[in-house]
Design a protein around this motif. Structure first.
Motif, PDB file in Angstrom:
ATOM      1  N   CYS A 192       6.081   3.555   2.238  1.00  0.00           N
ATOM      2  CA  CYS A 192       4.989   1.877   1.758  1.00  0.00           C
ATOM      3  C   CYS A 192       4.700   1.342   3.071  1.00  0.00           C
ATOM      4  O   CYS A 192       5.281   1.314   3.813  1.00  0.00           O
ATOM      5  N   ILE A 251       0.823  -1.105  -0.036  1.00  0.00           N
ATOM      6  CA  ILE A 251      -0.295   0.323   0.278  1.00  0.00           C
ATOM      7  C   ILE A 251       1.440   1.287  -0.135  1.00  0.00           C
ATOM      8  O   ILE A 251       1.815   1.540   1.207  1.00  0.00           O
ATOM      9  N   HIS A 252       0.749   2.146  -0.827  1.00  0.00           N
ATOM     10  CA  HIS A 252       1.353   3.392  -0.948  1.00  0.00           C
ATOM     11  C   HIS A 252       0.690   4.348   0.317  1.00  0.00           C
ATOM     12  O   HIS A 252      -0.104   5.347  -0.481  1.00  0.00           O
TER      13      HIS A 252
END
Ligand code: NI
Length: 137
Positions: free
Chosen positions: A97, A90-91
């Protein structure tokens, strides 16, 4: 539910009051459910010490701009693919991250994987959430 057994517990009034206030703050509707969860928690701890097959989740937060870091994280995961069920990336923002790694298998191996990932220089935070496959509790 099947095979429900009732049993009596004797304990100090003070301790019971503390327990009641604790379980109320944690939203339990009755003592039985709170005690069941405490027992399960202890059984899961035991599975992680003596069991063969457990489940869990590793989370890592790191700065993806450090390219070498990303390679290291990937290399280590390839070495432990037998216990990794899935990985989600997930950014969080421009720099950070979050990696979620779902794991299942031998508890010692899972600990080793979590330790290796967490100790990589540049990983800002790493956790291992220890849970159960649900089969034995
Ligand atoms: Ni990212």
């Amino acid at each position: 539910m099947s095979n429900i057994v009732r049993f009596g517990v004797s304990l100090e009034k003070d301790l019971l009051e503390k327990f009641d206030s604790l379980i109320e703050s944690r939203n339990y509707t009755n003592r039985s459910e709170a005690i069941r969860d405490l027992i399960r928690q202890e059984l899961i701890k035991e599975e992680w010490i003596e069991g063969e097959d457990v489940a869990g989740a590793i989370t890592l937060v790191y700065d993806h701009h450090k390219r070498e870091l990303l390679n290291k994280i990937t290399d280590i995961q390839h070495d432990f693919q037998n216990i990794i069920i899935s990985t989600q990336h997930i950014h969080l923002d421009h720099h950070n991250c979050l990696e979620l790694i779902a794991v299942r298998g031998n508890p010692g191996q899972i600990q080793k994987l979590a330790d290796r990932l967490r100790s990589i220089k540049g990983v800002k935070h790493g956790t291992l959430s220890m849970t159960t496959t649900g089969k034995n509790i």
